[in-house]
Design a protein around this motif. Sequence first.
Motif, short mmCIF file in Angstrom:
data_model
loop_
_atom_site.label_atom_id
_atom_site.label_comp_id
_atom_site.label_asym_id
_atom_site.label_seq_id
_atom_site.Cartn_x
_atom_site.Cartn_y
_atom_site.Cartn_z
N ALA A 1 0.84 -1.20 0.00
CA ALA A 1 0.00 0.00 0.00
C ALA A 1 0.87 1.25 0.00
O ALA A 1 1.98 1.26 0.54
N ILE A 2 0.32 2.31 -0.61
CA ILE A 2 1.00 3.60 -0.71
C ILE A 2 0.03 4.69 -0.28
O ILE A 2 -1.12 4.72 -0.74
N ALA A 3 0.46 5.59 0.60
CA ALA A 3 -0.32 6.77 0.93
C ALA A 3 0.22 7.96 0.16
O ALA A 3 1.44 8.10 -0.01
N ALA A 4 -0.65 8.82 -0.33
CA ALA A 4 -0.24 9.98 -1.12
C ALA A 4 -1.17 11.15 -0.81
O ALA A 4 -2.31 10.97 -0.38
N ARG A 5 -0.70 12.36 -1.06
CA ARG A 5 -1.52 13.55 -0.81
C ARG A 5 -1.05 14.72 -1.68
O ARG A 5 0.11 14.82 -2.05
N SER A 6 -1.98 15.59 -2.00
CA SER A 6 -1.72 16.89 -2.63
C SER A 6 -2.95 17.73 -2.35
O SER A 6 -3.14 18.19 -1.23
N GLY A 7 -3.87 17.87 -3.33
CA GLY A 7 -5.13 18.54 -3.07
C GLY A 7 -6.14 17.62 -2.42
O GLY A 7 -7.23 18.05 -2.03
N ALA A 8 -5.81 16.35 -2.31
CA ALA A 8 -6.66 15.34 -1.68
C ALA A 8 -5.73 14.35 -0.97
O ALA A 8 -4.51 14.50 -0.97
N SER A 9 -6.34 13.34 -0.34
CA SER A 9 -5.57 12.31 0.36
C SER A 9 -6.01 10.94 -0.13
O SER A 9 -7.21 10.69 -0.27
N TRP A 10 -5.04 10.05 -0.37
CA TRP A 10 -5.33 8.73 -0.90
C TRP A 10 -4.54 7.67 -0.16
O TRP A 10 -3.43 7.93 0.32
N VAL A 11 -5.08 6.46 -0.13
CA VAL A 11 -4.30 5.25 0.12
C VAL A 11 -4.58 4.31 -1.05
O VAL A 11 -5.74 3.95 -1.31
N TYR A 12 -3.52 3.96 -1.77
CA TYR A 12 -3.62 3.02 -2.88
C TYR A 12 -3.17 1.64 -2.38
O TYR A 12 -2.24 1.52 -1.59
N ARG A 13 -3.83 0.59 -2.89
CA ARG A 13 -3.53 -0.77 -2.44
C ARG A 13 -3.47 -1.72 -3.62
O ARG A 13 -4.30 -1.65 -4.53
N SER A 14 -2.50 -2.61 -3.59
CA SER A 14 -2.41 -3.68 -4.56
C SER A 14 -2.44 -5.01 -3.83
O SER A 14 -1.77 -5.19 -2.81
N ALA A 15 -3.21 -5.94 -4.34
CA ALA A 15 -3.30 -7.28 -3.76
C ALA A 15 -2.54 -8.31 -4.59
O ALA A 15 -2.59 -9.51 -4.28
N ASP A 16 -1.84 -7.85 -5.62
CA ASP A 16 -1.10 -8.78 -6.48
C ASP A 16 0.33 -8.28 -6.74
O ASP A 16 0.84 -8.37 -7.85
N GLY A 17 0.94 -7.74 -5.69
CA GLY A 17 2.33 -7.35 -5.79
C GLY A 17 2.60 -6.13 -6.64
O GLY A 17 3.73 -5.96 -7.13
N GLY A 18 1.62 -5.27 -6.82
CA GLY A 18 1.81 -4.05 -7.59
C GLY A 18 1.44 -4.14 -9.05
O GLY A 18 1.65 -3.19 -9.81
N ASN A 19 0.84 -5.25 -9.46
CA ASN A 19 0.46 -5.40 -10.87
C ASN A 19 -0.87 -4.72 -11.19
O ASN A 19 -1.13 -4.39 -12.35
N SER A 20 -1.72 -4.51 -10.18
CA SER A 20 -2.96 -3.75 -10.36
C SER A 20 -3.25 -3.04 -9.05
O SER A 20 -2.78 -3.46 -7.98
N TRP A 21 -4.03 -1.95 -9.12
CA TRP A 21 -4.20 -1.09 -7.96
C TRP A 21 -5.66 -0.71 -7.74
O TRP A 21 -6.42 -0.56 -8.69
N GLN A 22 -6.03 -0.56 -6.46
CA GLN A 22 -7.33 -0.04 -6.06
C GLN A 22 -7.09 1.15 -5.11
O GLN A 22 -5.97 1.39 -4.68
N THR A 23 -8.16 1.89 -4.81
CA THR A 23 -8.06 3.06 -3.94
C THR A 23 -9.07 2.92 -2.80
O THR A 23 -10.19 3.45 -2.87
N PRO A 24 -8.72 2.22 -1.71
CA PRO A 24 -9.67 2.02 -0.62
C PRO A 24 -9.96 3.28 0.20
O PRO A 24 -11.00 3.36 0.86
N LEU A 25 -9.04 4.26 0.18
CA LEU A 25 -9.26 5.51 0.92
C LEU A 25 -8.99 6.69 0.00
O LEU A 25 -7.94 6.76 -0.65
N HIS A 26 -9.94 7.63 -0.06
CA HIS A 26 -9.80 8.84 -0.87
C HIS A 26 -10.69 9.92 -0.28
O HIS A 26 -11.91 9.73 -0.16
N VAL A 27 -10.09 11.03 0.12
CA VAL A 27 -10.84 12.16 0.67
C VAL A 27 -10.38 13.43 -0.02
O VAL A 27 -9.18 13.72 -0.07
N GLY A 28 -11.33 14.20 -0.57
CA GLY A 28 -11.01 15.49 -1.17
C GLY A 28 -10.94 16.55 -0.11
O GLY A 28 -11.88 17.33 0.08
N ASP A 29 -9.83 16.62 0.60
CA ASP A 29 -9.72 17.42 1.83
C ASP A 29 -8.66 18.50 1.75
O ASP A 29 -8.29 19.08 2.77
N GLY A 30 -8.11 18.77 0.58
CA GLY A 30 -7.05 19.76 0.48
C GLY A 30 -5.68 19.22 0.82
O GLY A 30 -4.71 19.97 0.86
#
Length: 223
Positions: free
Chosen positions: A149-178
Motif C-alpha cells: 500500500a502507498i499513501a499519497a496527498r496533494s489537493g486530496a488524500s489517498w491510500v492506494y492498495r495492490s493485492a497482487d504485488g503491484g500489478n494492479s491497484w485499487q483506492t480504498p481511501l480517498h478524501v477530497g480534503d485539500g
Amino acid sequence: ASAGVAYEISGTQVLRTAVGFDDWTPVPGLAPGAGLGEIALHGKAVWIVTGGGPGASSLVTSSNGASWRTLPDPCIGLGAEWTLGGVAPVDSTRIFLLCVGNPGAGSESKHVLFSTDAGAHATPAKSDAPRGGDTDAGDFAAASVSVVAIAARSGASWVYRSADGGNSWQTPLHVGDGGAGYFDLGFTTSAQGVVVYGQPAGPVSSKLLMTRDAGATWVPVGF
C-alpha cells in the motif's frame, strides 16, 4: 524501532539506541552522508534510502545492524527520471521498493519493485500505481508478498492498495480534503494494519484508522 533497537536520522547521521534508554550514538560502520531518507526495519535487518535525485539514489542495508553495504539505485532500470522513494519489508529478505518520478501538479508516477534478496536484485511490477498525490517517508507498507500500500496527498488524500504485488491497484481511501494526508501507514500482521489520517495541528480532525482485511477496508478506531 525493531528488535529492541530504535533508529533515527539526525542531519547527515544515523543514530540508534536501545529501546528504553536515551543513549543515542552514531551507528558504527555507517559513514555520515547527505540526503538520508527513510529508515525501514524488520527484526535486526535495516534499510536506509539515500537521496540525490533521479538516478543518484542508493540503498544502504544491513542484515544485523553491524555490517553494512551500499546497493545501487534499484530504480535506475525504469529510466533516468526515477528515484528510490521507500522500502516496505515483508521480512528480513523479501522487500518491496517504491520508485517515484515525473512529478508535477501535485502528482507523481509511482512504481513498485519486489526483491527476494534484501534489495540486491529487484523485479518491477507490471503497472504503475495511480499518479494522484506525492509520497513521503512512512507512506509505503507491505502486509505480505502480495499486498502493498502507498499513501499519497496533494489537493486530496489517498491510500492506494495492490493485492497482487503491484500489478494492479485499487483506492480504498480517498478524501477530497485539500491534502490533510494519511501518515504512519503500517501493517502489524498480514491482515491488520493502521494509518493516521490528518495531523493534530492540521485543518481537519486527526484520527486513527485500522484495517483487519489487509487494507481492503478501513474503519476509525474509537478512544
